[in-house]
Motif scaffolding. Structure first.
Motif, PDB file in Angstrom:
ATOM      1  N   ALA A  58       9.630 -17.052  -3.291  1.00 17.13           N
ATOM      2  CA  ALA A  58       9.994 -15.696  -2.725  1.00 17.13           C
ATOM      3  C   ALA A  58       9.771 -14.570  -3.628  1.00 17.13           C
ATOM      4  O   ALA A  58      10.337 -14.744  -5.057  1.00 17.13           O
ATOM      5  N   ARG A  59       9.296 -13.417  -3.350  1.00 20.17           N
ATOM      6  CA  ARG A  59       9.096 -12.188  -4.408  1.00 20.17           C
ATOM      7  C   ARG A  59       9.049 -10.862  -3.649  1.00 20.17           C
ATOM      8  O   ARG A  59       8.615 -10.895  -2.608  1.00 20.17           O
ATOM      9  N   ARG A  60       9.746  -9.939  -4.312  1.00 23.75           N
ATOM     10  CA  ARG A  60       9.942  -8.753  -3.662  1.00 23.75           C
ATOM     11  C   ARG A  60       9.016  -7.752  -4.309  1.00 23.75           C
ATOM     12  O   ARG A  60       8.998  -7.753  -5.610  1.00 23.75           O
ATOM     13  N   VAL A  61       7.633  -7.194  -3.733  1.00 26.74           N
ATOM     14  CA  VAL A  61       6.712  -6.528  -4.343  1.00 26.74           C
ATOM     15  C   VAL A  61       6.743  -5.099  -3.755  1.00 26.74           C
ATOM     16  O   VAL A  61       6.759  -4.973  -2.877  1.00 26.74           O
ATOM     17  N   ARG A  62       6.398  -4.176  -4.756  1.00 24.17           N
ATOM     18  CA  ARG A  62       5.979  -2.826  -4.491  1.00 24.17           C
ATOM     19  C   ARG A  62       4.528  -2.627  -4.772  1.00 24.17           C
ATOM     20  O   ARG A  62       4.095  -2.756  -6.016  1.00 24.17           O
ATOM     21  N   VAL A  63       3.770  -2.188  -3.739  1.00 27.84           N
ATOM     22  CA  VAL A  63       2.439  -1.934  -4.059  1.00 27.84           C
ATOM     23  C   VAL A  63       1.882  -0.519  -3.799  1.00 27.84           C
ATOM     24  O   VAL A  63       2.647   0.183  -2.862  1.00 27.84           O
ATOM     25  N   ILE A  64       1.271  -0.134  -4.534  1.00 30.66           N
ATOM     26  CA  ILE A  64       0.572   1.353  -4.619  1.00 30.66           C
ATOM     27  C   ILE A  64      -0.847   1.253  -4.407  1.00 30.66           C
ATOM     28  O   ILE A  64      -1.609   0.746  -5.373  1.00 30.66           O
ATOM     29  N   SER A 131       6.370  -7.363 -10.136  1.00 25.50           N
ATOM     30  CA  SER A 131       7.408  -6.527  -9.176  1.00 25.50           C
ATOM     31  C   SER A 131       6.501  -5.169  -8.829  1.00 25.50           C
ATOM     32  O   SER A 131       6.627  -4.691  -7.477  1.00 25.50           O
ATOM     33  N   VAL A 132       5.572  -4.764  -9.634  1.00 30.06           N
ATOM     34  CA  VAL A 132       4.655  -3.649  -9.028  1.00 30.06           C
ATOM     35  C   VAL A 132       3.319  -3.974  -9.338  1.00 30.06           C
ATOM     36  O   VAL A 132       2.829  -4.254 -10.198  1.00 30.06           O
ATOM     37  N   VAL A 133       2.653  -3.518  -8.024  1.00 26.97           N
ATOM     38  CA  VAL A 133       1.044  -3.827  -7.978  1.00 26.97           C
ATOM     39  C   VAL A 133       0.502  -2.657  -7.694  1.00 26.97           C
ATOM     40  O   VAL A 133       0.664  -2.193  -6.666  1.00 26.97           O
ATOM     41  N   ARG A 134      -0.561  -2.319  -8.535  1.00 24.29           N
ATOM     42  CA  ARG A 134      -1.007  -0.819  -8.364  1.00 24.29           C
ATOM     43  C   ARG A 134      -2.477  -0.958  -8.397  1.00 24.29           C
ATOM     44  O   ARG A 134      -2.957  -1.634  -9.489  1.00 24.29           O
ATOM     45  N   ALA A 135      -3.217  -0.276  -7.645  1.00 21.72           N
ATOM     46  CA  ALA A 135      -4.833  -0.427  -7.410  1.00 21.72           C
ATOM     47  C   ALA A 135      -5.346   0.650  -8.355  1.00 21.72           C
ATOM     48  O   ALA A 135      -4.574   1.491  -8.822  1.00 21.72           O
ATOM     49  N   GLN A 136      -6.494   0.609  -8.830  1.00 24.46           N
ATOM     50  CA  GLN A 136      -7.272   1.592  -9.637  1.00 24.46           C
ATOM     51  C   GLN A 136      -7.647   2.932  -8.720  1.00 24.46           C
ATOM     52  O   GLN A 136      -7.540   2.851  -7.588  1.00 24.46           O
ATOM     53  N   ALA A 185      -1.655  -2.171   0.788  1.00 18.39           N
ATOM     54  CA  ALA A 185      -1.744  -0.772   0.782  1.00 18.39           C
ATOM     55  C   ALA A 185      -3.054  -0.278   0.650  1.00 18.39           C
ATOM     56  O   ALA A 185      -3.855  -0.638  -0.263  1.00 18.39           O
ATOM     57  N   ARG A 186      -3.233   0.875   1.339  1.00 19.16           N
ATOM     58  CA  ARG A 186      -4.804   1.350   1.383  1.00 19.16           C
ATOM     59  C   ARG A 186      -4.855   2.482   0.448  1.00 19.16           C
ATOM     60  O   ARG A 186      -3.829   3.316   0.210  1.00 19.16           O
ATOM     61  N   GLY A 187      -6.007   2.669  -0.334  1.00 12.35           N
ATOM     62  CA  GLY A 187      -6.244   3.613  -1.408  1.00 12.35           C
ATOM     63  C   GLY A 187      -6.611   5.146  -0.660  1.00 12.35           C
ATOM     64  O   GLY A 187      -6.913   5.108   0.516  1.00 12.35           O
ATOM     65  N   GLY A 188      -6.227   6.066  -1.376  1.00 12.13           N
ATOM     66  CA  GLY A 188      -6.530   7.450  -0.800  1.00 12.13           C
ATOM     67  C   GLY A 188      -7.886   7.778  -0.752  1.00 12.13           C
ATOM     68  O   GLY A 188      -8.681   7.083  -1.618  1.00 12.13           O
ATOM     69  N   GLY A 214      -2.320   7.217  -2.531  1.00  9.59           N
ATOM     70  CA  GLY A 214      -2.652   5.926  -1.854  1.00  9.59           C
ATOM     71  C   GLY A 214      -1.214   5.546  -1.096  1.00  9.59           C
ATOM     72  O   GLY A 214      -0.308   6.243  -1.717  1.00  9.59           O
ATOM     73  N   GLU A 215      -1.102   4.644  -0.384  1.00  7.04           N
ATOM     74  CA  GLU A 215       0.052   4.196   0.320  1.00  7.04           C
ATOM     75  C   GLU A 215       1.038   3.364  -0.755  1.00  7.04           C
ATOM     76  O   GLU A 215       0.596   2.829  -1.810  1.00  7.04           O
ATOM     77  N   GLU A 216       2.245   3.810  -0.725  1.00  2.42           N
ATOM     78  CA  GLU A 216       3.178   3.147  -1.346  1.00  2.42           C
ATOM     79  C   GLU A 216       4.234   2.366  -0.701  1.00  2.42           C
ATOM     80  O   GLU A 216       4.846   2.975   0.180  1.00  2.42           O
ATOM     81  N   LEU A 217       4.190   1.079  -0.583  1.00  3.38           N
ATOM     82  CA  LEU A 217       5.152   0.193   0.357  1.00  3.38           C
ATOM     83  C   LEU A 217       5.772  -0.990  -0.515  1.00  3.38           C
ATOM     84  O   LEU A 217       5.291  -0.946  -1.599  1.00  3.38           O
ATOM     85  N   GLN A 218       6.667  -1.358   0.235  1.00  3.07           N
ATOM     86  CA  GLN A 218       7.469  -2.599  -0.327  1.00  3.07           C
ATOM     87  C   GLN A 218       7.454  -3.623   0.682  1.00  3.07           C
ATOM     88  O   GLN A 218       7.548  -3.631   1.935  1.00  3.07           O
ATOM     89  N   TYR A 219       7.199  -4.882   0.082  1.00  6.92           N
ATOM     90  CA  TYR A 219       6.874  -6.226   0.889  1.00  6.92           C
ATOM     91  C   TYR A 219       7.751  -7.225   0.380  1.00  6.92           C
ATOM     92  O   TYR A 219       8.336  -7.262  -0.987  1.00  6.92           O
ATOM     93  N   ILE A 220       8.240  -8.150   1.079  1.00 11.00           N
ATOM     94  CA  ILE A 220       8.853  -9.508   0.609  1.00 11.00           C
ATOM     95  C   ILE A 220       7.955 -10.607   0.971  1.00 11.00           C
ATOM     96  O   ILE A 220       7.798 -10.776   2.338  1.00 11.00           O
ATOM     97  N   LEU A 221       7.414 -11.282   0.054  1.00  7.03           N
ATOM     98  CA  LEU A 221       6.530 -12.321   0.166  1.00  7.03           C
ATOM     99  C   LEU A 221       7.315 -13.721  -0.015  1.00  7.03           C
ATOM    100  O   LEU A 221       8.059 -14.008  -0.891  1.00  7.03           O
ATOM    101  N   GLU A 222       7.088 -14.601   0.982  1.00  7.24           N
ATOM    102  CA  GLU A 222       7.853 -15.835   1.167  1.00  7.24           C
ATOM    103  C   GLU A 222       6.901 -16.883   1.390  1.00  7.24           C
ATOM    104  O   GLU A 222       5.790 -16.681   2.257  1.00  7.24           O
ATOM    105  N   VAL A 223       6.815 -17.962   0.562  1.00  2.00           N
ATOM    106  CA  VAL A 223       6.056 -19.245   0.722  1.00  2.00           C
ATOM    107  C   VAL A 223       6.773 -20.179   1.832  1.00  2.00           C
ATOM    108  O   VAL A 223       7.919 -20.603   1.636  1.00  2.00           O
TER     109      VAL A 223
END
Length: 405
Positions: A58-64, A131-136, A185-188, A214-223
């Motif tokens: 399990a991991r909590r991730v913030r994607v941008i 914990s944070v994943v950011r696109a280019q 998360a979709r880019g702008g 771009g969108e900035e959202l938080q998700y909880i990923l679980e296997v």
């Protein structure tokens, strides 16, 4: 039965007829069908790393998402015409953040999306996620109507069966099939340059658009699926010792309770090329369904195992009471857990108290009981055979369910 080692030289001097070849292959296949799979003893030396690797399910991730590039404000100037008009180009689009199920072939798959970040192939857990994943970001626009380059999408590989939940706990994605993707998360979009704003009334606009954020959202990923077999027991029952005895895993082993705070995963290899994953789960205590101890976190680990192996300390007084507590806690959290395959393993058979409690434990429960000594290696071969039978049964049931659907 011993498997015949047949060799055919079709193009050499010792040629045989195709009828004899077919008969020999049929005889060899018959012998293989009667063979009982046994666990292989690895000859590779265990790692001497001090840091033990645990399973992250399990991991909590913030994607941008990436920001779009800004449009350019520019006017073309030629030697023959100093006011040739606006020529500002548009900015490029920002990149998306995409979660994708990893491949199982060990080769890099061809994606319809350009990728700039790839996790390791055949990922089994979420250890590689930050914990944070950011696109280019997209590239800005230039003069002479040159548009900026759109950024590549950031593709993060996740294990098969990953469930994606929103910050409120609602399931928004279920990556249960290989190759499926989820745009997190979709880019702008890129901004327009001043050339875009030319009209009949405005021939020389001096404005341009800024790129969208771009969108900035938080998700909880679980296997969803962690292991085929889950080791469940009270603290200090010997789960880590047993996992180290049957696999190459190296969990922390110490004579005090709650040594294991996060699940560790070990793989048992058999001579029929099957690999069975066994998880060493943290210890469970009474009241775990009320979130005491590791509580709900532990029970979620148990929920992601296909079969349950209750490990009891035979040296303790009345070890069957521990089994009752374990089954009660699982039933209070999820009654379906008790419908899965269950086996009771009595550990520490090398102690004199264990030999006295073993027949009493067998009378107190209807489940099959296997007495072992993980420290001394007693009766581990029989336990490995039982684990293989449970694995074959679970695989057969999964095949039947998939054929029905």
């Amino acid at each position: 039965m011993k498997v015949k080692n047949t060799m055919f030289c079709i193009f050499g001097r010792n040629c045989v007829t195709w009828g004899m070849a077919r008969y020999a292959l049929w005889d060899q296949r018959t012998c293989m069908s009667d063979h009982t799979a046994t666990a292989l003893r690895t000859k590779k030396e265990k790692s001497h790393r001090n840091k033990s690797q645990h399973f992250v399910d399990a991991r909590r991730v913030r994607v941008i998402g990436g920001k779009g590039g800004d449009g350019a404000v520019s006017f073309l100037q030629l030697w023959s015409n100093e006011t040739a008009g606006p020529d500002g180009g548009d900015g490029g689009n920002g990149g998306h953040v995409v979660f994708k199920v990893s491949g199982c072939t060990g080769t890099r798959q061809t994606l319809s999306l350009p990728t700039v970040q790839m996790a390791t192939q055949n990922v089994q857990d979420l250890r590689h996620l930050t914990s944070v994943v950011r696109a280019q970001d997209g590239e800005k626009g230039y003069n002479k109507d040159c548009h900026g380059k759109s950024a590549d999408h950031t593709v993060i590989q996740v294990p098969t069966g990953t469930i994606i939940k929103s910050s409120t706990g609602r399931v928004v994605g279920d990556l249960k099939d290989e190759g499926t993707m989820f745009v997190a998360a979709r880019g702008g979009a890129g901004g327009h340059g001043n050339h875009f704003f030319i009209s009949d009334t405005i021939q020389a606009p001096k404005i341009a658009e800024c790129g969208a954020e771009g969108e900035e959202l938080q998700y909880i990923l679980e296997v969803r699926s962690m292991a085929h077999i889950g080791l469940i027991g009270f603290p200090n029952a010997g789960k880590s010792t047993l996992l180290q005895a049957v696999s190459r895993a190296q969990p922390k082993i110490a004579p005090y309770p709650f040594t294991t705070l996060k699940p560790h995963l070990g793989v048992i290899q058999y001579d029929d090329y099957d690999q069975v994953a066994v998880a060493d789960l943290p210890g469970l205590i009474p009241g775990s369904h009320l979130n005491r101890g590791l509580g709900i976190q532990f029970l979620k680990h148990a929920e992601r195992c296909a079969a349950l192996l209750f490990l009891l300390d035979l040296a303790t007084p009345e070890p069957w009471t521990h089994l009752e507590v374990l089954q009660f806690e699982l039933s209070q959290f999820n009654p379906d857990l008790l419908q899965r395959s269950q086996v009771v393993v009595g550990n520490k058979l090398d102690l004199p108290e264990a030999k006295v409690n073993l027949p009493r434990l067998q009378r107190q429960t209807d489940l099959p009981v296997i007495a072992v000594s993980a420290k001394m290696g007693t009766n581990l071969e029989e336990l490995l055979k039982v684990i293989k039978k449970i694995y074959d049964k679970s695989v057969k049931s999964e095949d039947e369910n998939s054929s029905v659907h």
